[in-house]
Write an enzyme that holds these catalytic residues in place. Structure first.
Site, PDB file in Angstrom:
ATOM      1  N   GLU A  73      -6.661   4.456   8.117  1.00  0.00           N
ATOM      2  CA  GLU A  73      -6.458   5.888   7.865  1.00  0.00           C
ATOM      3  C   GLU A  73      -7.713   6.518   7.284  1.00  0.00           C
ATOM      4  OE1 GLU A  73      -2.826   5.448   5.631  1.00  0.00           O
ATOM      5  OE2 GLU A  73      -1.817   4.820   7.465  1.00  0.00           O
ATOM      6  N   ASN A  89       0.867  -1.177   0.000  1.00  0.00           N
ATOM      7  CA  ASN A  89       0.000   0.000   0.000  1.00  0.00           C
ATOM      8  C   ASN A  89       0.901   1.223   0.000  1.00  0.00           C
ATOM      9  OD1 ASN A  89      -1.770   2.069   0.531  1.00  0.00           O
ATOM     10  ND2 ASN A  89      -2.314   1.366   2.597  1.00  0.00           N
ATOM     11  N   SER A  96       3.755  -2.421  10.268  1.00  0.00           N
ATOM     12  CA  SER A  96       5.204  -2.487  10.465  1.00  0.00           C
ATOM     13  C   SER A  96       5.811  -3.838  10.092  1.00  0.00           C
ATOM     14  CB  SER A  96       5.566  -2.097  11.912  1.00  0.00           C
ATOM     15  OG  SER A  96       5.188  -0.746  12.156  1.00  0.00           O
ATOM     16  N   GLY A 152       2.800   1.987  10.729  1.00  0.00           N
ATOM     17  CA  GLY A 152       3.751   3.082  10.553  1.00  0.00           C
ATOM     18  C   GLY A 152       4.536   3.431  11.803  1.00  0.00           C
ATOM     19  N   LYS A 155       0.091   4.241  -0.265  1.00  0.00           N
ATOM     20  CA  LYS A 155      -0.566   5.401   0.362  1.00  0.00           C
ATOM     21  C   LYS A 155      -0.374   6.651  -0.517  1.00  0.00           C
ATOM     22  CE  LYS A 155      -0.030   3.128   4.792  1.00  0.00           C
ATOM     23  NZ  LYS A 155       0.077   3.234   6.242  1.00  0.00           N
ATOM     24  N   HIS A 192      -9.353   0.961   5.082  1.00  0.00           N
ATOM     25  CA  HIS A 192      -8.067   1.165   5.764  1.00  0.00           C
ATOM     26  C   HIS A 192      -8.283   2.083   6.972  1.00  0.00           C
ATOM     27  CE1 HIS A 192      -3.980   2.403   6.619  1.00  0.00           C
ATOM     28  NE2 HIS A 192      -3.597   1.324   5.973  1.00  0.00           N
ATOM     29  N   GLU A 215      -5.136  -5.178  10.758  1.00  0.00           N
ATOM     30  CA  GLU A 215      -4.089  -4.171  10.931  1.00  0.00           C
ATOM     31  C   GLU A 215      -4.333  -3.382  12.217  1.00  0.00           C
ATOM     32  OE1 GLU A 215      -2.166  -3.018   6.934  1.00  0.00           O
ATOM     33  OE2 GLU A 215      -3.912  -1.766   7.217  1.00  0.00           O
TER      34      GLU A 215
HETATM   35  P1  PGA Z   1       3.114   0.054   7.632  1.00  0.00           P
HETATM   36  O1  PGA Z   1       1.620   0.286   7.044  1.00  0.00           O
HETATM   37  O2  PGA Z   1       3.617  -1.229   6.992  1.00  0.00           O
HETATM   38  O3  PGA Z   1       3.865   1.252   7.187  1.00  0.00           O
HETATM   39  O4  PGA Z   1       2.988  -0.084   9.098  1.00  0.00           O
HETATM   40  C1  PGA Z   1       0.731  -0.775   6.907  1.00  0.00           C
HETATM   41  C2  PGA Z   1      -0.561  -0.318   6.322  1.00  0.00           C
HETATM   42  O5  PGA Z   1      -1.017   0.802   6.628  1.00  0.00           O
HETATM   43  O6  PGA Z   1      -1.187  -1.065   5.545  1.00  0.00           O
END
Ligand code: PGA
Length: 251
Positions: free
Chosen positions: A98, A11, A211, A172, A13, A96, A166
């Site tokens: 976010e 992803n 992560s 992140g 983003k 997601h 997740e």
């Molecule tokens: P990350 O993000 O691997 O940077 O933790 C995962 C995600 O948001 O799908």
């Protein structure tokens, strides 16, 4: 248990412009384009989908979108419909954390997006996960079970579904869930699917995200209910992402 093909999905983003995304796609394709035994997916920003597809042509890497509207057409400024994505992507991320947190998406809306995508022949990668306060209160399992069930309300196309657990606190942050935590929660997700669609529970892929990197991927993938990873930061580095694909693939 039915054999499930692992999935490694990146992803990107709101990172990469057309030029850098195309370069990243080319590198990933060169490093990982032929790896078998794993479904490989990258989800660039909408505006880079075409150039990323060209850069990866000839490889078996699939393209996903990061979001889709539940509406088919009309006065929805800035939105992208499934019919616009048909033929361009095989997958789409819905729900997601976010988008849930920053855009106020509800599980009802996420369910509508997943249904619309599946009806258009685009596989939803449906995300759920608890935040830190929920985990600290000891409610992670019940929260995620409820959120997943609500996000699958009315959903029927079990063959095309991918679920991604997740935890918000791991996204992140560099602090991945332990493999035990991730296994426990992906098993919770699978039990929700078993309740909704008993015959699909052993074939739907359930991913872990948060992560994931080359140092923790093997242990995560070794868990019985973890069928792959949804990857943010590490998907922006071709070599690192290719290590994840190699860890999941069969050659
Ligand atoms: P990350 O993000 O691997 O940077 O933790 C995962 C995600 O948001 O799908």
């Amino acid at each position: 248990m039915a054999a499930r093909t692992p999935v490694i999905a990146g992803n990107w983003k709101m990172n990469t412009d057309v030029e850098s995304g195309t370069a990243l796609a080319k590198e990933i394709s060169e490093l990982s384009g032929d790896v078998s035994g794993v479904d490989k997916i990258v989800c660039p920003p909408f505006v880079s989908i075409s150039s990323v597809t060209s850069a990866m042509s000839g490889s078996s890497i699939q393209i996903g979108a990061q979001n889709v509207s539940a509406n088919s057409d009309g006065a929805f400024t800035g939105e992208i419909s499934t019919s616009m994505l048909q033929g361009l992507v095989s997958h789409v991320i819905v729900g997601h954390s976010e988008r849930r947190a920053l855009n106020g998406e509800t599980s009802d809306q996420v369910a509508a997006k997943a249904i619309t995508a599946a009806e258009a022949g685009i596989s939803p990668i449906l995300c759920i996960g608890e935040d830190l306060s929920v985990r600290q209160a000891g409610n992670a399992s019940s929260f995620v079970a409820h959120q997943l069930e609500a996000s699958l309300d009315g959903y029927a196309d079990w063959d095309s579904l991918i679920v991604a657990y997740e935890p918000v606190w791991a996204i992140g942050t560099g602090e991945a869930a332990t493999s035990e935590q991730a296994q426990e929660m992906t098993a919770v997700c699978r039990e929700v699917i078993r309740k909704l669609a008993p015959s699909a529970a052993d074939s739907v892929r359930v991913l872990y995200g948060g992560s994931v990197n080359s140092g923790n991927v093997a242990e995560l993938l070794a868990q019985p209910d973890i069928d792959g990873a949804l990857v943010g930061g590490a998907s922006l580095k071709a070599e690192e992402f290719s290590k994840l694909i190699a860890a999941a693939g069969s050659d």
